[in-house]
Structures are given as structure tokens and as C-alpha cells.
Design a protein around this motif. Structure first.
Motif, short mmCIF file in Angstrom:
data_model
loop_
_atom_site.label_atom_id
_atom_site.label_comp_id
_atom_site.label_asym_id
_atom_site.label_seq_id
_atom_site.Cartn_x
_atom_site.Cartn_y
_atom_site.Cartn_z
N GLU A 88 11.25 -2.77 4.61
CA GLU A 88 10.93 -3.29 3.31
C GLU A 88 10.88 -2.34 2.14
O GLU A 88 11.39 -2.61 1.00
N LEU A 89 10.49 -1.12 2.35
CA LEU A 89 10.48 -0.06 1.39
C LEU A 89 12.02 0.24 0.84
O LEU A 89 12.04 0.41 -0.31
N GLY A 90 12.84 0.20 1.75
CA GLY A 90 13.96 0.28 1.39
C GLY A 90 14.72 -1.00 0.61
O GLY A 90 15.53 -0.35 -0.08
N ARG A 91 14.29 -2.01 1.09
CA ARG A 91 14.85 -3.04 0.09
C ARG A 91 14.42 -3.11 -1.34
O ARG A 91 15.34 -3.56 -2.21
N LYS A 134 0.84 -1.23 -0.01
CA LYS A 134 0.01 -0.05 -0.10
C LYS A 134 0.78 1.37 0.23
O LYS A 134 0.55 2.27 -0.46
N ALA A 135 1.85 1.37 0.67
CA ALA A 135 2.84 2.39 0.71
C ALA A 135 3.53 2.62 -0.68
O ALA A 135 3.42 3.91 -0.96
N LEU A 136 3.84 1.53 -1.01
CA LEU A 136 4.49 1.45 -2.64
C LEU A 136 3.53 2.40 -3.70
O LEU A 136 3.79 3.20 -4.19
N ASN A 137 2.15 1.78 -3.49
CA ASN A 137 1.30 2.50 -4.20
C ASN A 137 1.03 3.93 -3.98
O ASN A 137 0.74 4.50 -5.03
#
Ligand SMILES: [Zn+2]
Length: 127
Positions: free
Chosen positions: A99-102, A74-77
Motif C-alpha cells: 500500500e505504501l508503495g502504491r 499509521k505508517a504514513l503518519n
């Protein structure tokens, strides 16, 4: 942004990385599974081959795809599609941020074909 907000510097950096890549033409496909169109966000992987989401089923074929949580999906979207003035108005947990960092670090390295270290100073900040 770093000086004007109480948001975590790491969150700002992750948003900046992903949004910048999107703006220069490398927006990842994060609205649905790139293969079948599934929008079940609680079972997505991020595929560096497909440059976007794969659902669990389609992701089985892509061994390098990274399993991500619903929060990270959801954050990526949100980061890729939200309006500029709303871009920084959301909170994510430390786990989602990791996770966003990876995703963003690898995606950026693949797309730009080099490591991008300009923002590494952020790691020296204590937050
Ligand atoms: Zn699928």
C-alpha cells in the motif's frame, strides 16, 4: 541504511521516498482528513488531489482517492512525522508495504512530474 540493517530493502526505499518528498517541501497531509479533520485512521483514503488523507465520507467526492488500511495510514503518519533517528525503527507487514508503495510511487510521480526509477534495482534483490 541498506547495508546496516536487517530491514526489508523495500521498506527502506518507501520510507526514503516519502521522507525525501517531505523534506523538499511536498509533505503529504497525513495527520487527519484534509477536509473535515477526522482522525479515524481505520477508514482513510489517500487523495492525490488533496495531497493527503480523506476520511471515507469526504473521500466519496474524490473518485481517484485510494482506500488505505489503518496500518498504512499509521505508517504514513509515522514516516512523515517521526524523528530521524526513529524513522526506521518500525515494522510493517507485506500488505502495508504494498500500500505504501502504491501511494508513494504515484504521489512522487505527480509531485515530481516524472517517473523516478533510480531505486528500481531494489526489485532485483531477493529478500
Ligand atoms: Zn473527512
Amino acid at each position: 541504511m541498506l547495508s546496516k540493517t536487517d530491514k526489508s530493502p523495500l521498506q527502506i526505499v518507501r520510507i526514503f521516498e516519502l521522507r525525501l518528498l517531505s523534506m523538499i517541501g511536498y509533505a503529504p497531509w497525513v495527520s487527519s482528513c484534509t477536509e473535515c479533520g477526522s482522525t479515524v485512521f481505520d477508514s482513510m483514503c489517500f487523495s492525490f488531489l488533496k495531497c493527503g488523507f480523506l476520511c471515507t465520507k469526504c473521500g466519496e467526492k474524490d473518485k481517484g482517492a485510494l482506500r488505505i488500511s489503518e496500518g498504512a495510514a499509521k505508517a504514513l503518519n509515522y514516516i512523515v512525522h517521526s524523528k530521524m533517528n526513529a524513522l526506521f525503527s518500525f515494522e510493517v507487514s507485506g500488505n502495508v508495504l504494498e500500500e505504501l508503495g502504491r501511494v508513494s510511487q504515484r504521489y512522487m510521480r505527480d509531485r515530481l512530474e516524472k517517473n523516478y526509477n533510480k531505486l528500481d534495482f531494489i526489485k532485483t534483490l531477493t529478500v
